[in-house]
Scaffold this motif. Sequence first.
Motif, PDB file in Angstrom:
ATOM      1  N   UNK A  26       0.822  -1.203   0.000  1.00  0.00           N
ATOM      2  CA  UNK A  26       0.000   0.000   0.000  1.00  0.00           C
ATOM      3  C   UNK A  26       0.858   1.256   0.000  1.00  0.00           C
ATOM      4  N   UNK A  27       0.201   2.362  -0.351  1.00  0.00           N
ATOM      5  CA  UNK A  27       0.869   3.653  -0.277  1.00  0.00           C
ATOM      6  C   UNK A  27       0.947   4.120   1.165  1.00  0.00           C
ATOM      7  N   UNK A  28       1.988   4.876   1.453  1.00  0.00           N
ATOM      8  CA  UNK A  28       2.254   5.309   2.819  1.00  0.00           C
ATOM      9  C   UNK A  28       2.104   6.822   2.952  1.00  0.00           C
ATOM     10  N   UNK A  29       1.601   7.225   4.092  1.00  0.00           N
ATOM     11  CA  UNK A  29       1.578   8.639   4.437  1.00  0.00           C
ATOM     12  C   UNK A  29       2.442   8.919   5.642  1.00  0.00           C
ATOM     13  N   UNK A  30       2.975   7.878   6.264  1.00  0.00           N
ATOM     14  CA  UNK A  30       3.734   8.085   7.494  1.00  0.00           C
ATOM     15  C   UNK A  30       5.159   8.520   7.221  1.00  0.00           C
ATOM     16  N   UNK A  31       5.800   8.960   8.271  1.00  0.00           N
ATOM     17  CA  UNK A  31       7.152   9.474   8.179  1.00  0.00           C
ATOM     18  C   UNK A  31       7.968   8.928   9.338  1.00  0.00           C
ATOM     19  N   UNK A  32       9.258   8.697   9.057  1.00  0.00           N
ATOM     20  CA  UNK A  32      10.169   8.337  10.134  1.00  0.00           C
ATOM     21  C   UNK A  32      11.448   9.149  10.022  1.00  0.00           C
ATOM     22  N   UNK A  33      12.097   9.310  11.157  1.00  0.00           N
ATOM     23  CA  UNK A  33      13.272  10.170  11.257  1.00  0.00           C
ATOM     24  C   UNK A  33      14.441   9.382  11.840  1.00  0.00           C
TER      25      UNK A  33
END
Length: 413
Positions: free
Chosen positions: A189-196
């Motif tokens: 699936x497509x993602x909208x989340x972010x990680x740092x």
Amino acid sequence: MAPGDLVPDHAKQLRSKEKRPGNRASKTNCEPDGSFVFEAHEAWKDFHNSLRHFYEVGELCDVKLKVRLPLLPVEFLTGTVAKEEMIKGSLSCRDLMDEARNYHLHLSHKVVLDFEYSARTIPRKHTAGVLFCVGGRGGSGDPFRSIECYSITKNSWFFGPEMNSRRRHVGVISVEGKVYAVGGHDGNEHLGNMEMFDPLTNKWMMKASMNTKRRGIALAALGGPIYAIGGLDDNSCFNDVERYDIESDCWSAVAPMNTPRGGVGSVALGSFVYAVGGNDGVISEMGQRRAGNGVSKLNGCLYVVGGFDDNSPLSSVERFDPRIYRWEYVSELTTPRGGVGVATVMGRVFAVGGHNGNIYLNTVEAFEPRMNRWELVGSVSHCRAGAGVAVCSSRVSQIRDVGQGSSNVANCM
């Protein structure tokens, strides 16, 4: 400026100072690529003492070969260095000050006649930061969560700590010594989340999610916030632009683009954010339409590298100079690269991986603007396209080498 680079062994060396109560010493970035300089009063005293040594022994002109004044912040350059009596009293040092001022004028999009870049406008290797290649996909089809990092001093790549999510066609940027990976596709699936990623902890941390899930987005940072630009999913391309406030860990919508763009490239240059190419995008000034291209900036110019024209990977490279508002072609890549990752390190534009129309690539090449030439400079371990590439202003020694990682790829097909 580096310990040992400024003065001989018998003279006092410039050294950094850790920030502590009562001491205003701090470490700041003087260049977009993360070169370290030191705005400490005590560090300047060391520099002052070094200048006095050269002055007393009649070798002050030797400083011009050792001190990289253009890489100092302009406020420190004009407010402190320019007021130094020994600087004002030496014709050689005044020439260096003129070079530094012209460098900053040039980067601010002013036309400076006869300006030339020199070794003093290029960061030293140990201050140039670390090049990150994040995610993407290869011949197996599954997106990667693996990270490869480039050590400039050793001229070699190593695996860093992996992301929490697999991501291809991911947006990647580095701000304030941290690396952000935004959106993309995890294979399902497509993602909208972010990680740092924080080099101080060597861990990826999940942060707030965008409002729109998408892949093929571009990221740019201008004045603090991060902008997520365009992108696409399986149904449409987006003209959406969201802005991420780092301090509040919050996304908000801002003015959309005029044109939907998936597989777009972006960079902040001067006081503008540029969105370049992409699917459903037309940039009339460029010589070729392209998507899945890499975009970076060097010497005040915007470089657009490779990409796809429809389904054909491109080897062409174009450069936009905002001072004269003109596009021009520069030397082509050694091989076509669609879905290429691009970033600027040590005065060169690096192109990492991509797809040449037949196979996924693990080769890396770099562009030298003074020679107008691309040359191969090694390879990453994973053959990958759709990876995000960014330069983080951390020391390479801070980042833990995890060996071969858990997603090693056997071939590039």
